[in-house]
Design an enzyme around this catalytic site. Structure first.
Site, PDB file in Angstrom:
ATOM      1  N   CYS A 119     -32.612   9.534 -14.908  1.00  0.00           N
ATOM      2  CA  CYS A 119     -32.699   8.967 -16.258  1.00  0.00           C
ATOM      3  C   CYS A 119     -31.695   9.583 -17.214  1.00  0.00           C
ATOM      4  O   CYS A 119     -31.517   9.083 -18.329  1.00  0.00           O
ATOM      5  CB  CYS A 119     -34.105   9.160 -16.805  1.00  0.00           C
ATOM      6  SG  CYS A 119     -35.330   8.527 -15.692  1.00  0.00           S
ATOM      7  N   HIS A 272     -34.500   9.774 -24.389  1.00  0.00           N
ATOM      8  CA  HIS A 272     -34.882   8.918 -23.258  1.00  0.00           C
ATOM      9  C   HIS A 272     -36.327   8.483 -23.476  1.00  0.00           C
ATOM     10  O   HIS A 272     -37.191   9.297 -23.804  1.00  0.00           O
ATOM     11  CB  HIS A 272     -34.742   9.702 -21.953  1.00  0.00           C
ATOM     12  CG  HIS A 272     -35.357   9.027 -20.773  1.00  0.00           C
ATOM     13  ND1 HIS A 272     -35.194   7.681 -20.532  1.00  0.00           N
ATOM     14  CD2 HIS A 272     -36.163   9.492 -19.781  1.00  0.00           C
ATOM     15  CE1 HIS A 272     -35.863   7.364 -19.438  1.00  0.00           C
ATOM     16  NE2 HIS A 272     -36.465   8.432 -18.975  1.00  0.00           N
ATOM     17  N   ASN A 302     -40.322   2.600 -19.696  1.00  0.00           N
ATOM     18  CA  ASN A 302     -39.244   3.507 -19.296  1.00  0.00           C
ATOM     19  C   ASN A 302     -38.216   2.748 -18.461  1.00  0.00           C
ATOM     20  O   ASN A 302     -38.528   2.306 -17.355  1.00  0.00           O
ATOM     21  CB  ASN A 302     -39.869   4.657 -18.487  1.00  0.00           C
ATOM     22  CG  ASN A 302     -38.847   5.659 -17.973  1.00  0.00           C
ATOM     23  OD1 ASN A 302     -37.651   5.410 -18.004  1.00  0.00           O
ATOM     24  ND2 ASN A 302     -39.325   6.784 -17.485  1.00  0.00           N
TER      25      ASN A 302
END
Ligand code: ACO
Length: 345
Positions: A119, A272, A302
């Site tokens: 990520c 994030h 996400n």
């Protein structure tokens, strides 16, 4: 960081591509043993957007690239390089997803490659592209974060199925920034847009806390029955959570300190989007007001390497980014990787 040291590389525009199909927590709870209440209270997620079966990560990436180039008012042929950050490539190993994107965009004789850093991929990719640009004749680079996480989620595993979504975001980075009008903002530290600094780290001791066990060289698939759970994402959620809160706090602190910025000097922190609780905990630790952190996890869940450029694209679309704003991105993910970028808009 002083104005004269600002790198001659800046972010010209952002774009994004989000799949149309929106799946709410309620819809998901009809097939997964979960509830809207649990998902919202543990993660802040209300819905996720999922790509169609016929769409691959490169399709999402192409949409984001077109959107960013159009917003920049540029021609696609002005692009000198494509970097795609993804953990869900079109193919295992090769070809790189960036090559498929290059072909779809009709670009020839330019470098195109993938970056795998979980990520944190977009943050790594931006720093790599910037280094590339500093030492070459390149003028415009597409830095894309794109993910089809629905392709590696085990929809029977409630621990992970509720957390992820699909999407892509893209930044056009360019050389030769011109000064901007500062209007009434004479107290600003920087008078032109530019990338100021980045920090990139990995804590490999946590490599096994977020994995897809099979399909790679360690555990190749060679005939026989492939079990769904072996080719799906496994995560030690609690371990990643504890790591993430510290990682987010450490990166913000380090980027601010080494660039002699107070938290007040930073206009936006774009983290994030993995779990709103992680962001709240980091904000509390650092005593930074939560409204400095941009969050859109509620609608998108996400989206791994895509979450930060998607968030920045939404901010640009809503005119939340103003000339002179100091923006800090911070990410963490599989690896365990973590890092951040600092730039002025
Ligand atoms: N619905 C209902 N109950 C659930 C669900 C669900 N979807 N998932 C887990 N539970 C249950 C568990 O079974 C457990 O029940 P038990 O107490 O009876 O055993 C209970 O809820 C609590 O489970 P925990 O795992 O302790 O819940 P926690 O508060 O830690 O939240 C979560 C889990 C949301 C995964 C959290 O740990 C987290 O966000 N971790 C970080 C994840 C992350 O950031 N990942 C992304 C980084 S990398 C990347 O983006 C690819």
């Amino acid at each position: 960081m002083k104005e004269e040291n600002l790198l001659p590389v800046y972010i010209r525009s952002f774009g994004a591509w989000i799949p149309e199909r929106r799946v709410t927590n309620e819809e998901l709870s009809r097939t997964v043993d979960t509830s809207d209440e649990w998902i919202r209270s543990h993660t802040g997620i209300g819905a996720r957007h999922l790509a169609e079966d016929s769409q691959a990560t490169s399709d999402l990436a192409v949409g984001a690239a077109r959107s960013a180039v159009e917003r920049a008012g540029m021609d696609m042929q002005d692009i000198d390089c494509i970097v795609v950050a993804t953990a869900t490539p079109d193919y295992v190993g090769f070809p790189a997803t960036a090559c498929v994107v290059q072909q779809a965009l009709g670009l020839k004789k330019i470098p195109a490659f993938d970056v795998t850093a979980g990520c944190t991929g977009f943050i790594y990719a931006l720093e790599i592209a910037m280094a590339f640009m500093k030492d070459s004749h390149m003028k415009n680079i597409l830095v894309i974060g794109a993910e089809k996480l629905s392709s590696i989620v085990n929809w029977d595993d409630r621990d992970t199925a509720v957390l992820f979504g699909d999407g892509a975001g893209c930044a056009v980075i360019s050389s030769e920034a011109s000064s901007f009008q500062l209007e009434d903002r004479s107290s600003r530290k920087f008078t032109r847009p530019g990338i100021i600094d980045s920090v990139l780290y990995t804590d490999g001791t946590g490599y096994d806390s977020l994995t897809v066990p099979a399909g790679g060289s360690r555990n190749p698939i060679r005939g026989g029955m492939v079990k769904k759970e072996d080719v799906s994402l496994h995560m030690d959620g609690r371990r990643v959570y504890n790591f993430a809160v510290k990682a987010v706090s450490d990166i913000i602190k380090e980027l601010a300190e080494r660039n002699e910025l107070s938290y007040d000097d930073i206009d936006w922190i774009v983290p994030h989007q993995a779990n709103s609780r992680i962001i709240q905990a980091a904000a509390k630790r650092l005593k930074i007001p939560l409204d400095k952190f941009f969050m859109n996890i509620e609608d998108l869940a996400n989206t791994s390497a895509a979450s930060i450029p998607i968030a920045l694209s939404e901010m640009q679309g809503k005119n939340l980014l103003r000339p002179g704003d100091v923006v800090l991105t911070v990410g963490f993910g599989a690896g365990l990787t973590y890092g951040g970028n600092l730039f002025t808009w």
